[in-house]
Write an enzyme that holds these catalytic residues in place. Structure first.
Site, PDB file in Angstrom:
ATOM      1  N   THR A  16       0.819  -1.223   0.000  1.00 12.87           N
ATOM      2  CA  THR A  16       0.000   0.000   0.000  1.00 12.87           C
ATOM      3  C   THR A  16       0.845   1.261   0.000  1.00 12.87           C
ATOM      4  O   THR A  16       0.483   2.258  -0.617  1.00 12.87           O
ATOM      5  CB  THR A  16      -0.901   0.001   1.257  1.00 12.87           C
ATOM      6  N   ASP A  60       1.576  -6.579  -4.579  1.00 17.20           N
ATOM      7  CA  ASP A  60       0.765  -6.575  -3.364  1.00 17.20           C
ATOM      8  C   ASP A  60       1.294  -7.773  -2.579  1.00 17.20           C
ATOM      9  O   ASP A  60       1.505  -8.850  -3.148  1.00 17.20           O
ATOM     10  CB  ASP A  60      -0.707  -6.780  -3.737  1.00 17.20           C
ATOM     11  N   GLN A 280      -2.878 -21.896  18.791  1.00 16.79           N
ATOM     12  CA  GLN A 280      -3.638 -20.950  17.968  1.00 16.79           C
ATOM     13  C   GLN A 280      -4.023 -19.709  18.772  1.00 16.79           C
ATOM     14  O   GLN A 280      -4.639 -18.782  18.241  1.00 16.79           O
ATOM     15  CB  GLN A 280      -4.860 -21.606  17.319  1.00 16.79           C
ATOM     16  N   CYS A 281      -3.652 -19.643  20.069  1.00 17.71           N
ATOM     17  CA  CYS A 281      -3.853 -18.407  20.847  1.00 17.71           C
ATOM     18  C   CYS A 281      -2.864 -17.363  20.338  1.00 17.71           C
ATOM     19  O   CYS A 281      -1.715 -17.695  20.053  1.00 17.71           O
ATOM     20  CB  CYS A 281      -3.546 -18.629  22.329  1.00 17.71           C
TER      21      CYS A 281
HETATM   22  N1  ASP Z   1      -2.632  -5.559   0.441  1.00 13.84           N
HETATM   23  C1  ASP Z   1      -1.563  -4.714   0.868  1.00 13.84           C
HETATM   24  C2  ASP Z   1      -0.275  -5.528   0.844  1.00 13.84           C
HETATM   25  O1  ASP Z   1      -0.036  -6.276   1.754  1.00 13.84           O
HETATM   26  C3  ASP Z   1      -1.807  -4.146   2.206  1.00 13.84           C
HETATM   27  C4  ASP Z   1      -0.708  -3.255   2.744  1.00 13.84           C
HETATM   28  O2  ASP Z   1       0.249  -2.914   2.089  1.00 13.84           O
HETATM   29  O3  ASP Z   1      -0.783  -2.844   3.888  1.00 13.84           O
HETATM   30  O4  ASP Z   1       0.491  -5.433  -0.073  1.00 13.84           O
END
Ligand code: ASP
Length: 343
Positions: A16, A60, A280-281
């Site tokens: 992102t 991504d 899994q906690c």
């Molecule tokens: N979907 C994005 C990624 O992991 C989310 C992020 O960057 O925070 O590349």
């Protein structure tokens, strides 16, 4: 004493932090790295020299896989001598996995490798990207007697530096997206950068930096739930070429005591499949033998993941298989903290 400014390599993999809205669909997609730097003129004010490199096609991080981990490891390997520290810009979704994987792949690391990213793109008015990026670079630049202060793989997000292989992404919306339930923060950013020196990994003297590029993905993650049945377990543990599986158990490492279940696990172990017990906690540790419901796991030779996260356990399993570690040595290595990933 070395008075030169530290050299930091910024490695952009995607996420992102460097995304923009696609005009047609409105979905977020990665854009090219040069534009990312144009958007942060503040970087020029930092007391270090910054070099940059980028994945040819930023991704991504939901598309992350071991081939990309090798790529990151290769970039670090190539620039290791020339650089004082590395900052890896990475999507937050799988950042904990990548930070864990790299912590194992980079042996005898004597320089910082800091993963960071953001919840909002760098161009967004309310972005968290600038603080995350700038502080990560500052952390990677910290020196003590001319040597890097941090010499491990960290993850910096929302004012906190964590040991990378202790983290998990815990929130898809909050800026505070990560936690490290079983190990305290390595550093905190407030008015001052407060580094918790006692918690840092120290480089071993007289050891050589080594990059391990082989990982083996013939593994599985099995999360137990009330109602999981024999067919499902049978099907998972009989997958061809399976070499290891993480069992995500309840509480302190507990599971059903039904005979069919224990028999299936026993059969897999006898075939040479490594089974690792991870809770899994979100926090706390596996303690086989504390309850009757984990006694049999211990007896049949299931390996204890102690307080490792599932993310780090998956990466450690792939790493040890990639090293061709087998038999009792595998169990011994898995139950030993190799990079501070377990207590
Ligand atoms: N979907 C994005 C990624 O992991 C989310 C992020 O960057 O925070 O590349």
């Amino acid at each position: 004493m070395n008075q030169a400014k530290p050299n930091i390599l910024l490695i952009y993999t995607g996420g992102t932090i460097g995304m923009m809205k696609d005009a047609a669909s409105g979905a977020l997609r990665a854009f090219d790295f040069d534009k990312l730097l144009e958007r942060i003129p503040e970087l020029k004010l930092l007391d270090c020299t910054i070099d940059t490199t980028s994945f040819e096609k930023p991704i991504d991080s939901s598309n992350m896989n071991p081939r990309y981990w090798m790529k990151i490891a290769e970039i670090i390997d190539t620039h290791y001598e020339a650089m004082d520290g590395f900052v890896v810009l990475h999507g937050s979704d799988t950042m904990s996995y990548s930070a864990s994987a790299l912590s194992f792949m980079l042996e005898n690391l004597a320089k910082p490798v800091i993963f960071t990213g953001s919840q909002l793109p760098i161009g967004d008015l309310r972005t968290d990207a600038k603080e995350n990026l700038i502080t990560s670079i500052q952390l990677a630049s910290l020196q003590e007697m001319g040597k890097p202060m941090i010499s491990e793989v960290g993850l910096y997000f929302e004012y906190k530096l964590y040991r990378g292989n202790r983290t998990a992404k815990i929130n898809a919306e909050h800026f505070e997206a990560f936690s490290s339930p079983n190990y305290p923060e390595l550093a905190e950013s407030g008015v001052h950068l407060k580094v918790n020196h006692d918690l840092l990994l120290r480089p071993q003297p007289n050891t050589e930096f080594k990059v391990h590029k082989q990982v083996d993905d013939n593994i599985m993650l099995i999360k137990l739930f009330p109602g999981i049945n024999k067919r499902t377990i049978e099907c998972m543990l009989n997958r061809p070429l399976l070499k290891g599986a993480i069992l995500e158990t309840y509480g302190a490492g507990n599971c059903t005591t039904e005979k069919w279940f224990i028999d299936e696990l026993k059969r897999a172990i006898n075939k040479g499949v490594h089974l690792i017990n991870v809770t899994q906690c979100p926090g706390g540790s596996v303690l086989m033998g504390q309850y009757q419901t984990s006694m049999q796991l211990m007896d049949i030779g299931v390996i204890s993941g102690k307080d490792i996260t599932s993310e780090a356990a998956i990466c450690k399993l792939m790493f040890l298989l990639g090293m061709n570690t087998s038999g009792q040595e595998f169990k011994k290595q898995f139950e030993t903290s190799l990079r501070g990933e377990m207590s």
